[in-house]
Write a protein that holds these residues in place. Structure first.
Motif, PDB file in Angstrom:
ATOM      1  N   VAL A  67       0.822  -1.218   0.000  1.00 31.15           N
ATOM      2  CA  VAL A  67       0.000   0.000   0.000  1.00 31.15           C
ATOM      3  C   VAL A  67       0.859   1.274   0.000  1.00 31.15           C
ATOM      4  O   VAL A  67       0.619   2.171  -0.820  1.00 31.15           O
ATOM      5  CB  VAL A  67      -0.987  -0.018   1.189  1.00 31.15           C
ATOM      6  CG1 VAL A  67      -1.587   1.360   1.420  1.00 31.15           C
ATOM      7  CG2 VAL A  67      -2.095  -1.027   0.930  1.00 31.15           C
ATOM      8  N   PRO A  68       1.875   1.401   0.883  1.00 34.83           N
ATOM      9  CA  PRO A  68       2.733   2.592   0.784  1.00 34.83           C
ATOM     10  C   PRO A  68       3.435   2.710  -0.556  1.00 34.83           C
ATOM     11  O   PRO A  68       3.598   3.819  -1.085  1.00 34.83           O
ATOM     12  CB  PRO A  68       3.741   2.386   1.927  1.00 34.83           C
ATOM     13  CG  PRO A  68       3.046   1.494   2.895  1.00 34.83           C
ATOM     14  CD  PRO A  68       2.229   0.579   2.055  1.00 34.83           C
ATOM     15  N   LEU A  69       3.859   1.579  -1.112  1.00 30.58           N
ATOM     16  CA  LEU A  69       4.543   1.602  -2.412  1.00 30.58           C
ATOM     17  C   LEU A  69       3.611   2.113  -3.503  1.00 30.58           C
ATOM     18  O   LEU A  69       3.999   2.952  -4.331  1.00 30.58           O
ATOM     19  CB  LEU A  69       5.049   0.200  -2.756  1.00 30.58           C
ATOM     20  CG  LEU A  69       5.808   0.069  -4.087  1.00 30.58           C
ATOM     21  CD1 LEU A  69       7.049   0.940  -4.085  1.00 30.58           C
ATOM     22  CD2 LEU A  69       6.164  -1.389  -4.356  1.00 30.58           C
ATOM     23  N   ILE A  70       2.373   1.625  -3.530  1.00 30.67           N
ATOM     24  CA  ILE A  70       1.392   2.082  -4.524  1.00 30.67           C
ATOM     25  C   ILE A  70       1.184   3.591  -4.405  1.00 30.67           C
ATOM     26  O   ILE A  70       1.171   4.320  -5.402  1.00 30.67           O
ATOM     27  CB  ILE A  70       0.061   1.342  -4.352  1.00 30.67           C
ATOM     28  CG1 ILE A  70       0.210  -0.132  -4.744  1.00 30.67           C
ATOM     29  CG2 ILE A  70      -1.038   1.987  -5.182  1.00 30.67           C
ATOM     30  CD1 ILE A  70      -1.016  -0.975  -4.468  1.00 30.67           C
ATOM     31  N   ALA A  71       1.024   4.076  -3.170  1.00 34.40           N
ATOM     32  CA  ALA A  71       0.777   5.503  -2.950  1.00 34.40           C
ATOM     33  C   ALA A  71       1.942   6.349  -3.450  1.00 34.40           C
ATOM     34  O   ALA A  71       1.741   7.375  -4.127  1.00 34.40           O
ATOM     35  CB  ALA A  71       0.533   5.765  -1.466  1.00 34.40           C
ATOM     36  N   ILE A 117      -8.556   0.686  -2.911  1.00 35.20           N
ATOM     37  CA  ILE A 117      -8.404  -0.137  -1.704  1.00 35.20           C
ATOM     38  C   ILE A 117      -9.739  -0.765  -1.313  1.00 35.20           C
ATOM     39  O   ILE A 117      -9.819  -1.964  -0.990  1.00 35.20           O
ATOM     40  CB  ILE A 117      -7.857   0.715  -0.535  1.00 35.20           C
ATOM     41  CG1 ILE A 117      -6.426   1.160  -0.823  1.00 35.20           C
ATOM     42  CG2 ILE A 117      -7.943  -0.061   0.777  1.00 35.20           C
ATOM     43  CD1 ILE A 117      -5.422   0.050  -0.925  1.00 35.20           C
ATOM     44  N   ILE A 118     -10.805   0.026  -1.349  1.00 35.76           N
ATOM     45  CA  ILE A 118     -12.126  -0.488  -0.975  1.00 35.76           C
ATOM     46  C   ILE A 118     -12.550  -1.609  -1.922  1.00 35.76           C
ATOM     47  O   ILE A 118     -13.046  -2.657  -1.484  1.00 35.76           O
ATOM     48  CB  ILE A 118     -13.159   0.658  -0.973  1.00 35.76           C
ATOM     49  CG1 ILE A 118     -12.852   1.618   0.185  1.00 35.76           C
ATOM     50  CG2 ILE A 118     -14.577   0.120  -0.839  1.00 35.76           C
ATOM     51  CD1 ILE A 118     -13.636   2.915   0.150  1.00 35.76           C
ATOM     52  N   VAL A 119     -12.331  -1.401  -3.227  1.00 32.76           N
ATOM     53  CA  VAL A 119     -12.628  -2.460  -4.200  1.00 32.76           C
ATOM     54  C   VAL A 119     -11.792  -3.694  -3.897  1.00 32.76           C
ATOM     55  O   VAL A 119     -12.275  -4.833  -3.951  1.00 32.76           O
ATOM     56  CB  VAL A 119     -12.359  -1.962  -5.638  1.00 32.76           C
ATOM     57  CG1 VAL A 119     -12.439  -3.120  -6.634  1.00 32.76           C
ATOM     58  CG2 VAL A 119     -13.339  -0.873  -6.016  1.00 32.76           C
ATOM     59  N   GLY A 120     -10.519  -3.461  -3.543  1.00 32.14           N
ATOM     60  CA  GLY A 120      -9.628  -4.568  -3.236  1.00 32.14           C
ATOM     61  C   GLY A 120     -10.080  -5.415  -2.066  1.00 32.14           C
ATOM     62  O   GLY A 120      -9.807  -6.623  -2.028  1.00 32.14           O
ATOM     63  N   PHE A 121     -10.788  -4.830  -1.120  1.00 28.01           N
ATOM     64  CA  PHE A 121     -11.259  -5.588   0.029  1.00 28.01           C
ATOM     65  C   PHE A 121     -12.693  -6.090  -0.127  1.00 28.01           C
ATOM     66  O   PHE A 121     -13.089  -7.023   0.563  1.00 28.01           O
ATOM     67  CB  PHE A 121     -11.140  -4.740   1.302  1.00 28.01           C
ATOM     68  CG  PHE A 121      -9.759  -4.741   1.889  1.00 28.01           C
ATOM     69  CD1 PHE A 121      -9.302  -5.826   2.628  1.00 28.01           C
ATOM     70  CD2 PHE A 121      -8.902  -3.674   1.690  1.00 28.01           C
ATOM     71  CE1 PHE A 121      -8.022  -5.839   3.170  1.00 28.01           C
ATOM     72  CE2 PHE A 121      -7.620  -3.679   2.221  1.00 28.01           C
ATOM     73  CZ  PHE A 121      -7.175  -4.766   2.957  1.00 28.01           C
ATOM     74  N   TYR A 143     -10.842  -2.173   9.313  1.00 26.58           N
ATOM     75  CA  TYR A 143      -9.521  -2.448   8.747  1.00 26.58           C
ATOM     76  C   TYR A 143      -9.378  -1.792   7.375  1.00 26.58           C
ATOM     77  O   TYR A 143      -8.341  -1.181   7.065  1.00 26.58           O
ATOM     78  CB  TYR A 143      -9.325  -3.956   8.630  1.00 26.58           C
ATOM     79  CG  TYR A 143      -7.910  -4.370   8.274  1.00 26.58           C
ATOM     80  CD1 TYR A 143      -6.963  -4.595   9.275  1.00 26.58           C
ATOM     81  CD2 TYR A 143      -7.525  -4.547   6.949  1.00 26.58           C
ATOM     82  CE1 TYR A 143      -5.672  -4.985   8.955  1.00 26.58           C
ATOM     83  CE2 TYR A 143      -6.240  -4.932   6.623  1.00 26.58           C
ATOM     84  CZ  TYR A 143      -5.319  -5.152   7.630  1.00 26.58           C
ATOM     85  OH  TYR A 143      -4.028  -5.528   7.304  1.00 26.58           O
ATOM     86  N   THR A 144     -10.425  -1.885   6.560  1.00 28.69           N
ATOM     87  CA  THR A 144     -10.391  -1.271   5.229  1.00 28.69           C
ATOM     88  C   THR A 144     -10.217   0.238   5.325  1.00 28.69           C
ATOM     89  O   THR A 144      -9.449   0.842   4.570  1.00 28.69           O
ATOM     90  CB  THR A 144     -11.688  -1.602   4.467  1.00 28.69           C
ATOM     91  OG1 THR A 144     -11.857  -3.022   4.403  1.00 28.69           O
ATOM     92  CG2 THR A 144     -11.664  -1.032   3.066  1.00 28.69           C
ATOM     93  N   LEU A 145     -10.915   0.865   6.275  1.00 28.70           N
ATOM     94  CA  LEU A 145     -10.807   2.315   6.448  1.00 28.70           C
ATOM     95  C   LEU A 145      -9.410   2.711   6.934  1.00 28.70           C
ATOM     96  O   LEU A 145      -8.871   3.742   6.513  1.00 28.70           O
ATOM     97  CB  LEU A 145     -11.873   2.812   7.424  1.00 28.70           C
ATOM     98  CG  LEU A 145     -13.316   2.719   6.928  1.00 28.70           C
ATOM     99  CD1 LEU A 145     -14.288   3.158   8.020  1.00 28.70           C
ATOM    100  CD2 LEU A 145     -13.517   3.555   5.662  1.00 28.70           C
ATOM    101  N   LEU A 146      -8.812   1.901   7.802  1.00 30.75           N
ATOM    102  CA  LEU A 146      -7.459   2.207   8.266  1.00 30.75           C
ATOM    103  C   LEU A 146      -6.453   2.070   7.131  1.00 30.75           C
ATOM    104  O   LEU A 146      -5.508   2.864   7.039  1.00 30.75           O
ATOM    105  CB  LEU A 146      -7.081   1.287   9.435  1.00 30.75           C
ATOM    106  CG  LEU A 146      -7.732   1.615  10.781  1.00 30.75           C
ATOM    107  CD1 LEU A 146      -7.372   0.559  11.828  1.00 30.75           C
ATOM    108  CD2 LEU A 146      -7.287   3.003  11.269  1.00 30.75           C
ATOM    109  N   VAL A 151      -2.990   4.796   3.041  1.00 29.83           N
ATOM    110  CA  VAL A 151      -2.655   5.163   1.665  1.00 29.83           C
ATOM    111  C   VAL A 151      -2.773   6.669   1.478  1.00 29.83           C
ATOM    112  O   VAL A 151      -1.971   7.279   0.759  1.00 29.83           O
ATOM    113  CB  VAL A 151      -3.542   4.388   0.663  1.00 29.83           C
ATOM    114  CG1 VAL A 151      -4.907   5.008   0.495  1.00 29.83           C
ATOM    115  CG2 VAL A 151      -2.860   4.294  -0.705  1.00 29.83           C
ATOM    116  N   SER A 152      -3.734   7.309   2.148  1.00 26.66           N
ATOM    117  CA  SER A 152      -3.890   8.760   2.059  1.00 26.66           C
ATOM    118  C   SER A 152      -2.690   9.471   2.679  1.00 26.66           C
ATOM    119  O   SER A 152      -2.226  10.498   2.149  1.00 26.66           O
ATOM    120  CB  SER A 152      -5.179   9.212   2.750  1.00 26.66           C
ATOM    121  OG  SER A 152      -6.312   8.633   2.138  1.00 26.66           O
TER     122      SER A 152
END
Length: 272
Positions: A67-71, A117-121, A143-146, A151-152
């Motif tokens: 996730v950090p890498l994608i961002a 991310i939401i789609v991913g989960f 967990y999805t929101l965190l 990522v934000s």
């Protein structure tokens, strides 16, 4: 509000980006793969809990490293890319300030990546709902929101760095450096500091534990880890570690605001 116009355009451009589409597909595929493997490993009708799945090593590794890498990949060229292409001058010729550009891009790319991310989960949740899963919807959504918050935060760091960097090449090098600093190397960097902290004299007004906690929470990836662990244990903002969890959330919000502000401070003084 002018920054909303910038955010809307940046969101639309990001959603159409092949980089984002490819990375989203990779994320969805990996999370779905973990879900399928978890189902196949369950035998004899054994029930898998949501918390056990989310707390598993692969899922935590995926969220904390990919996730950090994608961002950073998606956001490192947010400002420098437009500056070098010349489109930034056109953007600023419209009724947009430099602050509108920086914060609009943080909002737009954060929204685009959070959607991914939401789609991913959601996709793995559908897969798991068909199998031996005891679905704790509160933990799963939390967990999805965190992860979306994480990522934000890294988008904000990348956009802030992009605004401050003099060229896209330096922005790319800085993004790579930030990733290695916060993700694989943070524990290595902390190790000698932890040794020094353990030998602090008694007259120092701050305890070694407080300094150690501050070093842990200074890294947004570590702060995220602390919050998700508490969530999955059913102790989010409760129990003896409630204060530490509030500090972790505060640190994430600090990065979310401070990184773009720092980048804007340099960007305001830089010639186009």
């Amino acid at each position: 509000m002018s920054w909303l116009v910038v955010a809307r355009k940046d969101f639309e451009d990001s959603i159409r980006s092949r980089w984002l589409q490819g990375l989203t597909a990779l994320f969805v595929g990996l999370v779905a793969l973990i879900a399928v493997v978890s189902l196949r490993l369950s035998t004899g009708g054994e029930t898998i809990s949501t918390n056990a799945l989310l707390g598993a090593g692969f899922m935590g590794l995926l969220s904390g490293t990919l996730v950090p890498l994608i961002a950073l990949v998606i956001a490192y060229s947010a400002v420098t890319g437009e500056r070098e292409s010349g489109s930034l001058k056109l953007l600023l010729s419209l009724p947009h300030s430099r602050a509108d550009v920086v914060f609009g891009k943080v909002a737009g790319r954060s929204a685009a990546l959070s959607t991914a991310i939401i789609v991913g989960f959601v996709v793995p949740a559908v897969i798991l709902a068909a199998g031996p899963l005891s679905l704790d919807i509160v933990s799963y959504v939390g967990y999805t929101l965190l992860v979306s918050l994480l990522v934000s935060v890294f988008v904000a760091i990348a956009v802030g760095w992009s605004a401050a960097a003099p060229s896209q090449r330096i922005a790319l090098g800085g993004a790579i450096g930030l990733y290695f600093l916060f993700v694989p190397f943070w524990d290595i960097i902390q190790f000698p500091l932890q040794i020094a902290i353990s030998s602090l004299p008694e007259w120092v007004p701050v305890s070694g534990t407080a300094i150690s906690n501050a070093l842990f929470l200074l890294n947004p990836a570590s702060a995220f880890q602390g919050l998700t662990n508490a969530l999955l244990q059913g102790q989010l903002f409760a129990g003896e570690t409630a204060g530490l969890q509030l500090s972790a959330l505060s640190m994430l919000l600090f990065w979310l605001l401070a990184a773009p502000l720092a980048g804007l401070f340099v960007f305001q003084r830089r010639d186009l």
